[in-house]
Design an enzyme around this catalytic site. Sequence first.
Site, mmCIF file in Angstrom:
data_model
loop_
_atom_site.group_PDB
_atom_site.id
_atom_site.type_symbol
_atom_site.label_atom_id
_atom_site.label_comp_id
_atom_site.label_asym_id
_atom_site.label_seq_id
_atom_site.Cartn_x
_atom_site.Cartn_y
_atom_site.Cartn_z
ATOM 1 N N GLN A 134 -5.101 0.058 7.843
ATOM 2 C CA GLN A 134 -3.869 -0.191 7.292
ATOM 3 C C GLN A 134 -3.280 1.346 6.973
ATOM 4 O O GLN A 134 -3.814 1.773 5.668
ATOM 5 C CB GLN A 134 -3.988 -1.228 6.289
ATOM 6 N N GLY A 135 -2.201 1.556 7.182
ATOM 7 C CA GLY A 135 -1.619 2.948 6.737
ATOM 8 C C GLY A 135 -0.596 2.735 5.737
ATOM 9 O O GLY A 135 0.830 2.888 6.255
ATOM 10 N N TYR A 136 -0.939 2.169 4.340
ATOM 11 C CA TYR A 136 0.278 2.031 3.503
ATOM 12 C C TYR A 136 0.064 3.118 2.457
ATOM 13 O O TYR A 136 1.008 3.781 2.310
ATOM 14 C CB TYR A 136 -0.013 0.760 2.879
ATOM 15 N N SER A 137 -0.840 3.068 1.692
ATOM 16 C CA SER A 137 -0.891 3.889 0.474
ATOM 17 C C SER A 137 -0.990 5.485 0.750
ATOM 18 O O SER A 137 -1.430 5.835 1.671
ATOM 19 C CB SER A 137 -2.280 3.698 -0.483
ATOM 20 N N SER A 169 -8.962 1.823 4.343
ATOM 21 C CA SER A 169 -10.417 1.346 4.771
ATOM 22 C C SER A 169 -10.661 1.276 6.297
ATOM 23 O O SER A 169 -9.951 1.070 6.986
ATOM 24 C CB SER A 169 -10.441 -0.307 4.193
ATOM 25 N N GLU A 255 -2.598 -11.644 4.592
ATOM 26 C CA GLU A 255 -3.962 -11.036 4.166
ATOM 27 C C GLU A 255 -4.483 -11.938 3.220
ATOM 28 O O GLU A 255 -5.529 -12.459 3.219
ATOM 29 C CB GLU A 255 -3.675 -9.563 3.548
ATOM 30 N N SER A 375 -1.938 -2.575 -8.227
ATOM 31 C CA SER A 375 -2.506 -2.668 -9.417
ATOM 32 C C SER A 375 -1.930 -3.840 -10.210
ATOM 33 O O SER A 375 -1.031 -4.462 -9.999
ATOM 34 C CB SER A 375 -2.297 -1.497 -10.246
ATOM 35 N N ASN A 376 -3.007 -4.374 -11.444
ATOM 36 C CA ASN A 376 -2.724 -5.468 -12.112
ATOM 37 C C ASN A 376 -1.280 -5.215 -12.863
ATOM 38 O O ASN A 376 -0.509 -6.138 -13.113
ATOM 39 C CB ASN A 376 -3.624 -5.884 -13.209
ATOM 40 N N GLU A 377 -1.081 -3.920 -13.234
ATOM 41 C CA GLU A 377 0.233 -3.757 -13.791
ATOM 42 C C GLU A 377 1.236 -3.819 -13.072
ATOM 43 O O GLU A 377 2.414 -4.417 -13.491
ATOM 44 C CB GLU A 377 0.259 -2.532 -14.438
#
Length: 396
Positions: A134-137, A169, A255, A375-377
């Site tokens: 996966q090429g996201y971040s 990953s 996902e 992130s949770n935020e």
Amino acid sequence: MSLRAKREASPVDDNQDFRREVRAWLAATVTDDLRGAGGAGRENEAFDRRLAFTRRLAAAGWSTLAWPVEHGGQGASLERQVIFHEECAKAGAPSRVDHIGVTMVGPTLIQLGTTRQRERFLPGIAAATELWCQGYSEPGAGSDLAAVATRARLDGDQWVLTGQKVWTSLAHVADWCFVLARTAPPPEGASRHAGLSYLLVPMRQPGVTVRPIRQLTGDSEFNEVFFDSARTDRDLVVGEPGQGWRVAMATLGFERGAATVGQQVGFQRDLDDLVALARRTGAAADPGVRERLTRSWIDLTVLRAHTLRSLSAPPSAGTATVIKLLWSRWRQGLGELAMTVLGPAGVAAVPGDPDVDRWRRLFLFSRADTIYGGSNEIQRGILAERVLGLPRQDRR
């Protein structure tokens, strides 16, 4: 006759019979050297053996259980998907190496891809002969995914990509990557989401460089990926060029499906093992430890009930976000509790003690649970804005 042929010749109507069929297949296939291999923070463990196991799953028709029949799947009900993932977790089946293809790219192509894209990619995904990442971040675009800076421009019949992805990953073993890249600047006054495209890019080419990232656990399943004039064909864009945000969000929705129930069965096994460890070490005699173990059991029971209810209900805004918030904080808390149960051994024991190594790895890797995948935020911001209708966050 293969299991797939038997199912087609004599469909199993009763879910208990289906559960017994899955359980029997796993008992005959999950060998001791595979049991429990892989998983979060251990994606490089026994990789070749796990790949062979994954291909056996595929050959038996289990991998694409949730895919529609017309696209090579089994068209299984949600209940049967849950049963399958539960039994895999109970049997200690190794983590699969095709999950990005089967649970993310495959469903995306089935719903939003062209006929040519489905014909080209679905067979390889289903058979685990082509692996995906996966090429996201990116370094400057993690949870704020709309800030991606990787660019792609058309050069004749091909897209040319330049940029960097991070925390990718299994990029070091992947054949293909689905990449969110900017193909046009957003129109004046428009959202930053406009102008992004969802491209399918071959990994094994001169313009792609993969560098491993060594983690706290010592493993390196995550990678940096550099695109230096890497190329892919013009027709390997999913959806319309410039409309990739919608496709990318659909992929993330796929996902977080029935496999999350199997994940929670694994969580239950971890909790059971930690309770047993607390009894052996005497930590269970501490009222504070007993209370935290009990709270972990209650929270996991609530998480499972909420997940099953969410999966059986029509999709709604915030559902996947709530589940991510719940499980990530739960597992992070379990890692912290494991360190309390171990006491000084959690820090002082030398590597090689399987009990201590297991829980230290969980503790270290779970520090990232509340960061990756949004992130949770950011997740709380999504709930505030899209579910509760609160004012948009100031992200300056």
